[in-house]
Write a protein that holds these residues in place. Structure first.
Motif, PDB file in Angstrom:
ATOM      1  N   HIS A  61       0.815  -1.220   0.000  1.00 29.72           N
ATOM      2  CA  HIS A  61       0.000   0.000   0.000  1.00 29.72           C
ATOM      3  C   HIS A  61       0.849   1.270   0.000  1.00 29.72           C
ATOM      4  N   PHE A  62       1.917   1.282   0.803  1.00 34.23           N
ATOM      5  CA  PHE A  62       2.676   2.518   1.005  1.00 34.23           C
ATOM      6  C   PHE A  62       3.886   2.670   0.080  1.00 34.23           C
ATOM      7  N   THR A  63       4.229   1.642  -0.682  1.00 32.57           N
ATOM      8  CA  THR A  63       5.407   1.702  -1.549  1.00 32.57           C
ATOM      9  C   THR A  63       5.005   2.063  -2.970  1.00 32.57           C
ATOM     10  N   PRO A  64       5.546   3.139  -3.521  1.00 31.78           N
ATOM     11  CA  PRO A  64       5.239   3.490  -4.916  1.00 31.78           C
ATOM     12  C   PRO A  64       5.672   2.366  -5.864  1.00 31.78           C
ATOM     13  N   ASN A  65       4.850   2.084  -6.849  1.00 33.54           N
ATOM     14  CA  ASN A  65       5.155   1.057  -7.854  1.00 33.54           C
ATOM     15  C   ASN A  65       5.448  -0.304  -7.221  1.00 33.54           C
ATOM     16  N   SER A  66       4.715  -0.643  -6.171  1.00 29.77           N
ATOM     17  CA  SER A  66       4.961  -1.910  -5.474  1.00 29.77           C
ATOM     18  C   SER A  66       4.690  -3.124  -6.357  1.00 29.77           C
ATOM     19  N   LEU A  67       3.939  -2.935  -7.437  1.00 25.81           N
ATOM     20  CA  LEU A  67       3.652  -4.042  -8.349  1.00 25.81           C
ATOM     21  C   LEU A  67       4.922  -4.548  -9.032  1.00 25.81           C
ATOM     22  N   LEU A  68       5.972  -3.730  -9.062  1.00 25.11           N
ATOM     23  CA  LEU A  68       7.226  -4.126  -9.701  1.00 25.11           C
ATOM     24  C   LEU A  68       8.046  -5.078  -8.834  1.00 25.11           C
ATOM     25  N   TYR A  69       7.668  -5.221  -7.570  1.00 27.82           N
ATOM     26  CA  TYR A  69       8.469  -6.004  -6.634  1.00 27.82           C
ATOM     27  C   TYR A  69       8.107  -7.489  -6.655  1.00 27.82           C
ATOM     28  N   ASP A  70       9.137  -8.321  -6.542  1.00 24.97           N
ATOM     29  CA  ASP A  70       8.941  -9.697  -6.112  1.00 24.97           C
ATOM     30  C   ASP A  70       8.882  -9.663  -4.596  1.00 24.97           C
ATOM     31  N   ILE A  71       7.876 -10.291  -4.018  1.00 17.73           N
ATOM     32  CA  ILE A  71       7.685 -10.263  -2.571  1.00 17.73           C
ATOM     33  C   ILE A  71       7.850 -11.675  -2.025  1.00 17.73           C
ATOM     34  N   ILE A  72       8.829 -11.846  -1.139  1.00 16.18           N
ATOM     35  CA  ILE A  72       9.111 -13.149  -0.540  1.00 16.18           C
ATOM     36  C   ILE A  72       8.917 -13.029   0.964  1.00 16.18           C
ATOM     37  N   THR A  73       8.108 -13.906   1.532  1.00 14.66           N
ATOM     38  CA  THR A  73       7.854 -13.858   2.967  1.00 14.66           C
ATOM     39  C   THR A  73       8.247 -15.182   3.614  1.00 14.66           C
ATOM     40  N   PHE A  74       8.691 -15.095   4.858  1.00 13.87           N
ATOM     41  CA  PHE A  74       9.007 -16.279   5.657  1.00 13.87           C
ATOM     42  C   PHE A  74       8.089 -16.296   6.873  1.00 13.87           C
ATOM     43  N   GLU A  75       7.350 -17.392   7.049  1.00 12.24           N
ATOM     44  CA  GLU A  75       6.494 -17.545   8.227  1.00 12.24           C
ATOM     45  C   GLU A  75       6.388 -19.025   8.578  1.00 12.24           C
ATOM     46  N   PRO A  76       7.171 -19.491   9.565  1.00 12.09           N
ATOM     47  CA  PRO A  76       7.187 -20.915   9.911  1.00 12.09           C
ATOM     48  C   PRO A  76       6.038 -21.370  10.799  1.00 12.09           C
ATOM     49  N   ASP A  77       5.478 -20.465  11.610  1.00 13.94           N
ATOM     50  CA  ASP A  77       4.379 -20.857  12.495  1.00 13.94           C
ATOM     51  C   ASP A  77       3.193 -21.292  11.642  1.00 13.94           C
ATOM     52  N   PRO A  78       2.720 -22.537  11.793  1.00 14.33           N
ATOM     53  CA  PRO A  78       1.645 -23.031  10.915  1.00 14.33           C
ATOM     54  C   PRO A  78       0.355 -22.241  11.016  1.00 14.33           C
ATOM     55  N   ILE A  79       0.043 -21.713  12.209  1.00 14.61           N
ATOM     56  CA  ILE A  79      -1.163 -20.898  12.363  1.00 14.61           C
ATOM     57  C   ILE A  79      -0.999 -19.582  11.614  1.00 14.61           C
ATOM     58  N   ASN A  80       0.121 -18.910  11.863  1.00 17.90           N
ATOM     59  CA  ASN A  80       0.392 -17.640  11.182  1.00 17.90           C
ATOM     60  C   ASN A  80       0.489 -17.832   9.675  1.00 17.90           C
ATOM     61  N   TYR A  81       1.087 -18.943   9.270  1.00 14.75           N
ATOM     62  CA  TYR A  81       1.250 -19.217   7.840  1.00 14.75           C
ATOM     63  C   TYR A  81      -0.103 -19.257   7.133  1.00 14.75           C
ATOM     64  N   ARG A  82      -1.062 -19.931   7.743  1.00 12.87           N
ATOM     65  CA  ARG A  82      -2.388 -20.032   7.126  1.00 12.87           C
ATOM     66  C   ARG A  82      -3.083 -18.672   7.088  1.00 12.87           C
ATOM     67  N   LEU A  83      -2.919 -17.876   8.158  1.00 11.86           N
ATOM     68  CA  LEU A  83      -3.494 -16.532   8.178  1.00 11.86           C
ATOM     69  C   LEU A  83      -2.866 -15.661   7.090  1.00 11.86           C
TER      70      LEU A  83
END
Length: 283
Positions: A61-83
């Protein structure tokens, strides 16, 4: 469009979570597919500890031209991962290249005890190793990756602009220290860091070392923000200019406070790369 395919270590099997979540039949992530365009800068945003996905939403939302980014996230907690997965699979994000990796970021490729089902406070359990203590603290053994090594394999282009946000209670200083030793920390132009366990006497010397090295390596602490303030601006469809910026991060609550570090221009030019390094230093 050019696609770079980076092989990852095999993700966790479903059996690892069988005693935590029932009917968890999500496919494992085995590859990261990055998009890039000829003769352009390649933008990557990495979110370590994305919780329920809201920090990724804020970045978009706050980054200009954010559509140009590859976004990689790390979330090992299985509950958080599903959320996180549910939040980022919304239709409004369907044109974004978002990869969610269900692994813990760490300093080695190994299984680590991880305290799950604690929301934003889920973490690598650095003190508990026995099976009895794991059960008492809702900890399970999860796969972790050597993030420094993984990042050195990911970033190959001289034209890469990398932003990293890291929120991993108590463990962020160990990951950052190893990256300093491996000379991979400067691959990122921007760091958003949540400093945790501020009053822990065991953590303070390591944190002070990392903070001093950030300055030595050419990073300036521009300002600090709080996730609650950011969320309120996000809900009102505001802009980054509406977010309160603080100069003293120590007066803000520990949970949800991020320090924003940006490389000074003399460091940014020329672009960073790991091509010249033959082998990472052992930690």
């Amino acid at each position: 469009m050019i696609f770079f395919i980076i092989s990852l270590f095999k993700s966790l099997s479903i059996s690892d979570y069988s005693n935590i979540l029932d009917n968890d039949d999500d496919d494992d992530n085995e590859t990261v597919i990055l998009k890039n365009y000829n003769h352009s800068i390649h933008h990557i945003y990495i979110d370590i500890g994305c919780f329920n996905g809201e920090t990724v939403e804020h970045f978009i939302h706050f980054t200009p031209n954010s559509l140009l980014y590859d976004i990689i996230t790390f979330e090992p907690d299985p509950i958080n991962y599903r959320l996180c997965k549910k939040q980022l699979k919304q239709k409004k994000y369907q044109n974004y290249n978002i990869i969610i990796i269900r692994k813990a970021v760490w300093i080695h490729d190994e299984k680590v005890p991880f305290q799950i089902n604690r929301g934003q406070r889920s973490r690598i359990d650095l003190n508990k190793t026995s099976k009895y203590l794991l059960n008492q603290n809702r900890s399970v053994m999860l796969d972790a990756i050597d993030f420094s090594l993984w990042l050195s394999r990911l970033i190959k282009s001289n034209n890469t602009k990398l932003d990293i946000k890291i929120s991993m209670p108590e463990a962020e200083v160990y990951v950052l220290r190893k990256m300093i030793i491996d000379e991979t920390l400067t691959l990122a132009e921007k760091w958003n860091i949540a400093w945790t366990d501020r009053l822990n006497p065991r953590m303070r010397p390591i944190r002070l070392y990392v903070q001093s090295m950030l300055d030595s390596l050419g990073y300036s602490l521009e300002y600090s923000t709080n996730s609650y303030d950011i969320r309120q601006v996000f809900k009102m469809n505001g802009t980054a200019a509406n977010i309160t910026r603080h100069k003293n991060w120590k007066i803000l609550p520990e949970v949800g406070t991020y320090c924003h570090y940006i490389q000074r221009p003399i460091v940014i030019d020329p672009p960073r790369t790991t091509k010249s390094r033959v082998k990472l230093k052992k930690f």
